[in-house]
Scaffold this motif. Sequence first.
Motif, PDB file in Angstrom:
ATOM      1  N   ARG A 180      64.466  15.282 -49.950  1.00 25.73           N
ATOM      2  CA  ARG A 180      64.485  15.665 -51.360  1.00 25.73           C
ATOM      3  C   ARG A 180      64.093  17.137 -51.516  1.00 25.73           C
ATOM      4  O   ARG A 180      64.732  17.885 -52.268  1.00 25.73           O
ATOM      5  CB  ARG A 180      63.519  14.778 -52.151  1.00 25.73           C
ATOM      6  N   ARG A 182      56.182  20.495 -52.930  1.00 29.03           N
ATOM      7  CA  ARG A 182      56.476  20.432 -54.366  1.00 29.03           C
ATOM      8  C   ARG A 182      56.047  21.729 -55.064  1.00 29.03           C
ATOM      9  O   ARG A 182      56.762  22.237 -55.949  1.00 29.03           O
ATOM     10  CB  ARG A 182      55.730  19.232 -54.966  1.00 29.03           C
ATOM     11  N   HIS A 197      53.778   9.622 -62.509  1.00 22.88           N
ATOM     12  CA  HIS A 197      55.001  10.098 -61.857  1.00 22.88           C
ATOM     13  C   HIS A 197      56.242   9.382 -62.369  1.00 22.88           C
ATOM     14  O   HIS A 197      57.353   9.909 -62.261  1.00 22.88           O
ATOM     15  CB  HIS A 197      54.877   9.928 -60.337  1.00 22.88           C
ATOM     16  N   ASP A 220      53.052  16.762 -49.159  1.00 21.38           N
ATOM     17  CA  ASP A 220      53.950  16.484 -50.287  1.00 21.38           C
ATOM     18  C   ASP A 220      53.672  17.441 -51.442  1.00 21.38           C
ATOM     19  O   ASP A 220      54.604  17.978 -52.060  1.00 21.38           O
ATOM     20  CB  ASP A 220      53.766  15.033 -50.735  1.00 21.38           C
ATOM     21  N   ASP A 258      61.569  16.285 -45.209  1.00 16.29           N
ATOM     22  CA  ASP A 258      61.606  15.866 -46.605  1.00 16.29           C
ATOM     23  C   ASP A 258      62.991  16.183 -47.171  1.00 16.29           C
ATOM     24  O   ASP A 258      63.264  17.313 -47.588  1.00 16.29           O
ATOM     25  CB  ASP A 258      60.517  16.594 -47.393  1.00 16.29           C
ATOM     26  N   HIS A 308      56.677   9.119 -52.508  1.00 16.92           N
ATOM     27  CA  HIS A 308      57.164   8.914 -53.883  1.00 16.92           C
ATOM     28  C   HIS A 308      57.676   7.500 -54.115  1.00 16.92           C
ATOM     29  O   HIS A 308      58.562   7.286 -54.943  1.00 16.92           O
ATOM     30  CB  HIS A 308      58.269   9.932 -54.223  1.00 16.92           C
ATOM     31  N   ARG A 309      57.099   6.531 -53.423  1.00 12.18           N
ATOM     32  CA  ARG A 309      57.454   5.130 -53.644  1.00 12.18           C
ATOM     33  C   ARG A 309      56.474   4.550 -54.672  1.00 12.18           C
ATOM     34  O   ARG A 309      55.547   3.820 -54.326  1.00 12.18           O
ATOM     35  CB  ARG A 309      57.422   4.333 -52.336  1.00 12.18           C
ATOM     36  N   TRP A 310      56.677   4.917 -55.945  1.00 15.49           N
ATOM     37  CA  TRP A 310      55.671   4.645 -56.965  1.00 15.49           C
ATOM     38  C   TRP A 310      55.559   3.169 -57.328  1.00 15.49           C
ATOM     39  O   TRP A 310      54.463   2.692 -57.669  1.00 15.49           O
ATOM     40  CB  TRP A 310      55.955   5.497 -58.209  1.00 15.49           C
TER      41      TRP A 310
END
Length: 460
Positions: free
Chosen positions: A414, A378, A257, A374, A412, A205-207
């Motif tokens: 998060r 989710r 995202h 991932d 993870d 999630h390092r957009w």
Amino acid sequence: MESATTIRDHLESYLKRERMSISLFSELSGINSGTLSNILNKNRPISMQQLDRITAAMQLDEGYYYELYIEECFVHSTPDWRRLGPFLHRCAELDKLNCIEEVIRLMMDNLSYIPLLFEVAEEFYGGGKFKAAVLLYETIAESEKMQHSERLALCQYRLFKLGLGKDRQKNLIIASRFEYYVDRLDERYQLDALNELINAFGALHRWMKVQELSEKLKVKAKVHYELNGRNKQEETKKPIIFYILYSDLAAGSALYHLKEYDRALDFVSRYADSSWVKQPDEEERIVMHQFQEWAEGNRYVYQLMAGRFEVLPDYVGYISNRENEVFPALCDIVTAANRYDMNIDFVLEKFKSHLSYQEQSNRIGKVSKQVTDDRYVRLMGGLASYYLRKDDFIKGLQYALNSMKFALEIHDGRGMLKSIGLFEQYRDYATDEAMQQYKNLISEVQKLNDEEVCFADSHV
């Protein structure tokens, strides 16, 4: 086995104990009797092949004398590559990693061995002997860390590819470390390396990083295409047009995202259009068609996320004929349903067989495991939220536990926090069995926290 004795001593003792002649042992081992006599009389060294034959004839496990062989041939005498090379290969075959570590530590006193070690590492990598390859790549990278060689960059690339796993925290460290070297790679590796880095950072999630790397990938791929046309470079896995189109897809995904849906839709139009491709061949047509399909599907997704749920039936129809698109679509449909409080029971019932974990692929190739992991955590968390919102507490809490368990497996943080928060919010509705599962998982989370503190301390 006593370290004070030699392999010859062991062989001599064996022959005496078994009352066996050199002639008979020669027949058993397949080694010429004259050669055996010379070995016993210390008139010639023992080769790797001879050592393995002696060990087998003595009915000992393969590699039984390898530690002693290191002592005799590499510690107390000048290492000879004619022995070192075969020895490393045999150790890799037998998974005797401790022996490889010991030998390469001895070899580092002579930097002239580095090119030879690198060749062996590449052979191990190509042959699937990944654990042994990692040991060599790490040693080479350490010895060349002050240089700016392509060999160092390629070692780091291999370590990046081999190091990625379920642990997201370690994946972040590995990806961040490799990013520094990607521009130093030989050009034939750069496109795939950037593609894989984008996937790694996307799964984390390092957009913003995905956007940055996507732009770099597009520039490099377009330059190559303009100069060389469709010709693939020697080590490039896919047609060059793939990397151009993928850079736009990844950039659009990052914007999606970041909830910038209008800008994301602009990128969809870019990778949907491949009219610029010059006289596409069959492989390129497959790539173009796949991106056009993704563009169609992502238009539905981005509209759903913007609250336009009237497109859901069309989206369901779209994925119904595309088996490989169902799982990623479910992840987004569940997210949109939770955001806008919509009922998607008919979708979940229709595609219930896709709610379990399974590797993903498409017509172009296999989907990165990190990306699939991932999406799965989710999806489990999203289903937990969905059913708890509908007061289906048994199903919702079980999905929360499933999400927590998988998030724990891939480290993870998060995902763990979200599932713990959901369970705590509805714990009054939990069965005794669910509460016990939760307590067990919380205990594992605490262990993980302790491990990560140690891991962090070791990297300070």
